[in-house]
Design a protein around this motif. Structure first.
Motif, short mmCIF file in Angstrom:
data_model
loop_
_atom_site.label_atom_id
_atom_site.label_comp_id
_atom_site.label_asym_id
_atom_site.label_seq_id
_atom_site.Cartn_x
_atom_site.Cartn_y
_atom_site.Cartn_z
N GLY A 120 0.84 -1.20 0.00
CA GLY A 120 0.00 0.00 0.00
C GLY A 120 0.87 1.24 0.00
N ASP B 79 -4.53 2.36 1.27
CA ASP B 79 -3.61 3.37 0.70
C ASP B 79 -3.80 4.67 1.45
OD1 ASP B 79 -2.39 1.95 -1.50
OD2 ASP B 79 -4.34 2.02 -2.49
N ALA C 134 -1.50 3.53 5.60
CA ALA C 134 -1.62 2.31 4.80
C ALA C 134 -0.99 1.12 5.52
CB ALA C 134 -0.94 2.52 3.46
#
Length: 599
Positions: free
Chosen positions: A188, A217, A255
């Motif tokens: 991520g 993310d 993330a």
């Protein structure tokens, strides 16, 4: 904020009673997340029903800090998943929030159907699977045999499976070291636009909806403006935090991290499980895949025993729905039972849990009508209606075709019981899809079955014919055309709507006769004859009658001519006829409990 390389997100998957919650307890204890003073069994299961029945109903997450032998401290996010087939969608979302899973198998019972189903879900989500053989302290433990089963049935290499006793804490540290080595750190981009997946949510009376999220993310910060991808609703983040397993506020989640988000959301349906949270100011263009609307599968009527409790029941359902968005209800009226609600559930266990919570937490006495599934009825006008209540069933002459929900059932059993199980599956209108004989003496059977057959008494009969050695797991596969009919129960010519059922035409006569026989047993005798009938449309298919109570009108005649007695008996006969025309039967409330019980 933790470095991504020092984070491990994992779940524990297992069949019911294979030691999933006990293993979670030991992991919390050994990582120091819970002190010995605060420790109790099933610590992540905070609902009374979960603790009593030994099952997990709601997903939970806990962040644990573990100092490894390599000198580094790792942040473990343990995501505890529900263990029952009713909550399979929630399980899939919880697994999607992880990179790995501990597959726990009982060293005595071996691999069961639910173990296989959960393992397949983990494989579909590309998770690293770590086999764990639990309960090695038991005298009947057979670890080598269970390793062979894991490899043969599931197809996962079990040569280096961890052998543990979650009860005594044996081998738990080895598992924790194994998690670091075998489960990859989360991927991520922390600089990309925010995407966070909701894998559970519940309502807090003081702070609104609490969302459990995995940040995929970007970064989420307190005071930031977030947006729900599916609904487009925007909220300001009021609090962020992690469970350790108790709430611990943090300024941000990045993330790879797992935590909770509060944003003053007032309605639970705005935070659907599987939905993606994005940044309202810099929105991501695509959500996390796999989101779907959860639809109820099983329906039943709920009525208060005391009609005066109707408002109490309505308020209780409102409160319960705040913590369980998959439970739905609408008001309905029954001529036999009065005012109540038509409720939708994910499955039979979910239905049982909702009813028990309503009775316990709100002190209500309830009557439940027979569970039904949702059917697709195509009318001759071309309209397709979704019907989950027999009282809404169209007239036979209006129906063009009917489709019923179908499931793929996976049954794992011993060779010895294969004959009786196949016979049972054929009786329940099953269609064989696959049968795998395994060298461990087990057979994996996959059958296509109608869902309405499962909800009656299939599971009880399966356990009975296999002497408890068969395990079952199933998933909905779609709808299929079927010849179904509505069976009505008439008492002295009046239809009792609460007792109507939808069943296959070939089973209608037998189900009708059973129902009529049971009703005859519970309706008290009257001063006139009571006729109980079962009908499909206008055709009567079964009948029972309750004979009238007889008053001895000739008792006062001491001898004399026989014509005096005959005259009194004829007078009584005429009176009985008149009473039958005018008399009304009140079916006692207890009768519904007895009639609608599976046994």
């Amino acid at each position: 904020m933790n470095e991504q390389s020092k984070i491990r997100n994992f779940s524990i998957i297992a069949h019911i009673d294979h030691g999933k919650s006990t293993l979670a307890d030991r992991i919390l204890e050994i990582t120091g997340a819970v002190t010995a003073r605060d420790m109790k069994e099933q610590i992540l299961d905070d609902m009374d029903l979960e603790r009593e029945r030994g099952i997990t109903i709601k997903a939970r997450a806990a962040r644990l800090d573990f100092k490894s032998k390599d000198g580094n401290t790792y942040a473990f996010n343990l995501i505890d998943t529900p263990g029952h087939v009713d909550f399979s969608y929630e399980v899939s979302r919880s697994l999607a929030a992880c990179e790995g899973a501990l597959l726990v198998v009982d060293a005595v019972q071996g691999v069961e159907a639910q173990t296989v189903a959960n393992a397949y879900q983990a494989i579909e989500n590309n998770l690293a699977i770590i086999p764990v053989i639990n309960k090695i302290d038991l005298p009947a433990a057979q670890t080598d045999f269970v390793k062979q089963q894991i490899e043969e049935i599931i197809g996962v290499d079990a040569s280096n499976a961890f052998q543990v006793s979650a009860k005594h804490g044996t081998g738990i540290t080895d598992i924790l070291e194994g998690i670091i080595k075998q489960i990859p750190p989360p991927k991520g981009n922390r600089n990309a636009p925010l995407r966070a997946m909701i894998f559970d949510s519940w309502y807090d009376s003081y702070r609104g909806v609490v969302m459990l999220v995995r940040v995929l993310d970007g970064k989420i910060e307190t005071g930031g403006l977030i947006k729900m991808f599916s609904s487009g609703a925007e909220y300001e983040v009021s609090e962020l935090g992690v469970f350790t397993p108790w709430e611990k506020p943090v300024p941000s989640l990045s993330a790879g991290e797992v935590g909770y988000v509060m944003a003053g959301v007032k309605v639970l349906t705005d935070t659907k499980i599987g939905d993606t949270i994005i940044d309202a100011r810099n929105p991501a263009t695509h959500p996390f895949p796999g989101f779907k609307e959860v639809k109820p599968m099983v329906f039943s009527g709920l009525y208060p025993v005391d009609p005066g409790d109707y408002d109490t029941l309505r308020k209780a359902m409102e409160k319960l729905q705040l913590n369980d968005s998959s439970f739905s209800y609408i008001p309905e009226t029954s001529a036999a039972l009065g005012f109540g609600f038509r409720c939708g559930y994910l499955g039979l266990l979910h239905m049982e849990i909702i009813q028990q919570r309503l009775e316990r937490e709100f002190n209500l006495e309830l009557i439940t009508t027979a569970p039904e599934v949702g059917y697709q009825v195509r009318l001759k006008t071309g309209v397709i209606k979704e019907i989950d209540n027999p009282s809404n069933w169209p007239q036979p002459m209006e129906i063009e075709g009917i489709a019923e929900p179908i499931i793929d059932a996976m049954i794992l059993t011993d060779n010895a019981y294969i004959g009786s199980i196949l016979k049972l599956l054929e009786e329940y209108r099953g269609t064989q899809k696959e049968m795998r004989y395994l060298s461990s003496g087990k057979v994996l059977i996959t059958y296509e079955l109608p869902l309405n057959q499962i909800i009656i008494d299939f599971y009880d009969k399966l356990k009975s014919v296999s002497r408890g050695y068969a395990s079952l797991d199933y998933s909905l596969s779609g709808f299929k055309a079927a010849d179904l009919v509505k069976v009505d129960i008439l008492v002295n010519g009046q239809v009792v709507d609460a007792l109507s059922i939808i069943t296959h035409r070939q089973n209608a006569a037998q189900r009708g006769r059973e129902l009529v026989y049971r009703i005859r047993k519970v309706i008290p005798r009257q001063m006139f004859e009571v006729v109980i009938q079962c009908a499909i449309g206008s055709r009567i298919i079964a009948r029972e009658s309750i004979t009238a109570m007889r008053k001895n009108v000739t008792a006062k005649c001491y001898g004399g001519d026989i014509s005096r007695k005959r005259k009194l008996l004829e007078k009584q006969k005429e009176g009985k006829k008149r009473m039958k025309k005018l008399g009304k039967i009140e079916i006692p409330q207890e009768a519904f409990h007895m009639i609608l019980r599976k046994d």
